[in-house]
Design an enzyme around this catalytic site. Structure first.
Site, mmCIF file in Angstrom:
data_model
loop_
_atom_site.group_PDB
_atom_site.id
_atom_site.type_symbol
_atom_site.label_atom_id
_atom_site.label_comp_id
_atom_site.label_asym_id
_atom_site.label_seq_id
_atom_site.Cartn_x
_atom_site.Cartn_y
_atom_site.Cartn_z
ATOM 1 N N TYR A 119 0.857 -1.191 0.000
ATOM 2 C CA TYR A 119 0.000 0.000 0.000
ATOM 3 C C TYR A 119 0.889 1.235 0.000
ATOM 4 O O TYR A 119 1.805 1.365 0.804
ATOM 5 C CB TYR A 119 -0.883 -0.047 1.247
ATOM 6 C CG TYR A 119 -1.933 1.041 1.374
ATOM 7 C CD1 TYR A 119 -2.196 1.967 0.371
ATOM 8 C CD2 TYR A 119 -2.700 1.129 2.528
ATOM 9 C CE1 TYR A 119 -3.160 2.943 0.513
ATOM 10 C CE2 TYR A 119 -3.682 2.098 2.693
ATOM 11 C CZ TYR A 119 -3.900 2.999 1.681
ATOM 12 O OH TYR A 119 -4.862 3.966 1.820
ATOM 13 N N CYS A 120 0.595 2.176 -0.933
ATOM 14 C CA CYS A 120 1.326 3.448 -1.009
ATOM 15 C C CYS A 120 2.824 3.168 -1.192
ATOM 16 O O CYS A 120 3.196 2.362 -2.041
ATOM 17 C CB CYS A 120 1.017 4.289 0.229
ATOM 18 S SG CYS A 120 1.633 5.991 0.168
ATOM 19 N N LEU A 121 3.682 3.811 -0.414
ATOM 20 C CA LEU A 121 5.122 3.571 -0.560
ATOM 21 C C LEU A 121 5.493 2.148 -0.181
ATOM 22 O O LEU A 121 6.517 1.627 -0.632
ATOM 23 C CB LEU A 121 5.909 4.572 0.285
ATOM 24 C CG LEU A 121 6.036 5.970 -0.308
ATOM 25 C CD1 LEU A 121 6.671 6.921 0.682
ATOM 26 C CD2 LEU A 121 6.851 5.933 -1.597
#
Length: 591
Positions: free
Chosen positions: A320-322
């Site tokens: 998720y995300c970075l």
């Protein structure tokens, strides 16, 4: 005072001691300026405005065009004012679809309709003035447009009692008590912020009590991570477990809030064995942890542990995300080294190419990095509140001004939700990691450029052969979906892309039941070596489906699994992974 002669310097030797480099004083000054300007480089801002103003001054044709536009807008506004005096007139201009400041019917009444119409016309004119000036660099144009928009948002008629019909009427109805209550709300918020306390209402949400309560065990604890394995709720589970890697700039429990909106519980209840990485919140001692540490001691260590706990099985890896960005890097490293272990790869709102990262790029140039680097160098880390301020600026209408109008002008409080409480649970980022990821990922775009080295050799996303499921959210200010979509350009494997309604968080925390109507998603699969379809064409030809995308993803996971097996209990003492603490573990509780 006694001086140890063995360590004391002779008078002449004192002059030979290593002096403090004068450049260190520059770093201290830049760090102080970065704090004063909320992480922005004032020099970068001045440079951007200088670039725009000098090129605009040398463009008399553009100036004449802007003058003509201003005159036409004035005429439209005056005509609208005259028509409003005699009948109900059609507005000169409509707000942008994402701008809900003027939705209330009272804004269509005189004189408030003139207020908001003149504001929108001025906003449009300034957009014309700050864009399309030939010779201005794209980065400087984006910075100037962003800064001017922020200044205009300060002057929005929605922000003032006399020009906001809702606030004015409430003031009349309550005899001004809403303003007293608003002042009281402001004072309480200020006092809590100064004291370092969480926002009002956040204390009602407690991790381990009414948040992150899916049963499980910590099965690995290192200096950097805890690995949680959740207890099964079905007699059989899919053979391939799911390993979730959240970003370290967020507490993991955004994916395990309450039972009704917990992605973890949703997966467990459908027969998946789920592992979750819980990042340790770093402090000053961790200032020198970098990308290599987070990849090897974090993600790769978690993958190795999950494979040893459940030997002979591949993983459905999810980021998720970075966390997704770094998971893709780890997957490319594993492919390069011929390390088996991934049955599939899922990325939630995660960019792999950073050429067009949206308005976050405003914070990324050499001048900005110099100030941010010195800020984190002095502190040892980037504080979560400093990160939150930057993200809030990207969507200031919703995250700043609408809150101020509601809390301080209207004198009301929105009830604290689980997601809002999670958002207030800030984390930190080590100095070295923050510097490296901004420079190598955002500024140099090293991943897709073939310039990110791990163990002395570059990694390439084209080495990944595991099928991918990639999710973008259509109102994402952090990872714009078209940037997420570019994964198609840099991989040679099967990619299933899903575009969903919502923003960076709400679009992902998207349970099938109990969520508001109007949600939708689009999903389609591109086989390896298929011809590229651009994102605008993709959205035009891909059917929209109502509701949450979670069921579609879960079906995809099941289709890429190899059958079911008796449900395993958390941990594997024989392999050296005995169950430790109960979920949610210790690290998520560290403030």
């Amino acid at each position: 005072m006694r001086i140890d002669p063995s360590t004391a310097l002779a008078p002449n030797e004192a002059y030979l001691a290593e002096p403090v480099p004068l450049s260190q004083y520059d770093r201290v000054l830049r760090a102080a300026m970065a704090r004063a300007f909320q992480g922005f480089s004032p020099l970068a801002t001045l440079e951007a405005f200088h670039d725009w103003l000098t090129h605009l001054a040398a463009a008399p044709g553009k100036q004449a065009e802007l003058g003509a536009k201003a005159l036409r807008k004035w005429h439209r506004l005056m005509l609208y004012a005259v028509e409003c005096a005699t009948s109900r007139a059609e507005p000169c201009i409509e707000p942008l679809p994402q701008d809900h400041r003027f939705d209330h019917p009272a804004w269509q009444e005189w004189p408030y309709n003139l207020y908001y119409q003149s504001f929108l016309l001025a906003q449009q004119w300034w957009w014309n003035a700050t864009t399309g000036v030939k010779g201005v660099t794209r980065h400087h144009e984006q910075m100037v447009t962003f800064m001017v928009r922020q200044l205009l948002d300060v002057a929005s008629p929605a922000n003032f009692v006399l020009t906001n019909p809702e606030a004015f009427r409430r003031t009349v109805e309550t005899g001004g008590m809403n303003l007293w209550q608003g002042a009281y709300n402001w004072w309480r918020d200020y006092a809590r912020q100064v004291a370092g306390r969480r926002p009002e209402g956040a204390d009602e949400w407690q991790v381990g009590k009414n948040l992150a309560i899916t049963p499980g065990k910590v099965v690995l604890r290192s200096h950097l991570i805890e690995l949680i394995q959740y207890a099964p709720t079905t007699a059989e589970t899919w053979r391939e477990p799911v390993l979730i890697v959240p970003s370290w700039i967020m507490k993991y429990y955004i994916l395990d809030l309450q039972p009704a909106n917990s992605l973890v519980k949703y997966l467990v209840d459908r027969g998946h064995t789920v592992f979750m990485v819980s990042w340790r919140n770093p402090d000053l001692r961790d200032r020198n942890l970098g990308i290599d540490d987070y990849l090897k001691s974090g993600i790769l260590a978690a993958i190795d542990a999950a494979k040893r706990i459940l030997p002979g099985r591949e993983l459905h890896a999810v980021g998720y995300c970075l966390g997704g960005t770094f998971l893709a890097m780890a997957a490319a490293y594993m492919a390069r080294e011929s390390l088996d272990g991934l049955a599939s790869l899922t990325l939630f709102a995660a960019e792999t190419d950073f050429e067009e990262p949206g308005e976050l790029s405003l914070f990324i140039d050499e001048s900005q990095l110099a100030y941010l680097d010195d800020l984190t160098w002095e502190q040892g880390y980037l504080d979560g509140k400093q990160m939150a301020g930057a993200f809030a600026a990207l969507n200031s209408k919703d995250l700043v001004w609408s809150k101020m109008v509601r809390d301080y002008l209207m004198g009301t409080r929105a009830p604290m939700s689980d997601l809002m409480a999670w958002n207030a649970d800030a984390t930190r980022m080590p100095h070295r990691l923050h510097t490296e990821y901004l420079r190598e990922l955002y500024l140099e775009n090293a991943i897709t450029g073939g310039r990110f080295f791990l163990d002395g050799r570059p990694i390439a996303l084209t080495d990944i052969r595991a099928p991918m499921f990639v999710v973008g959210t259509n109102r994402d200010h952090v990872s714009p979906w078209k940037s997420v979509y570019k994964v198609h350009l840099f991989t040679d494997t099967e990619v299933t892309f899903c575009l969903t309604s919502g923003g960076h968080n709400v679009g992902i925390v998207n349970p099938p039941a109990g969520a508001p109507d109007g949600r939708w998603h689009q999903v389609s699969t591109q086989p390896p070596h298929a011809r590229y379809v651009d994102p605008d064409t993709w959205t035009a030809i891909t059917p929209k489906r109502k509701g949450s995308w979670w069921p579609a993803w879960q079906e995809w996971l099941a289709a890429h699994s190899s059958g079911k097996t008796p449900a395993p209990l958390p941990g594997n003492p024989e392999a050296g992974f005995p169950p430790l603490d109960d979920a949610p573990g210790r690290y998520v509780l560290v403030p």
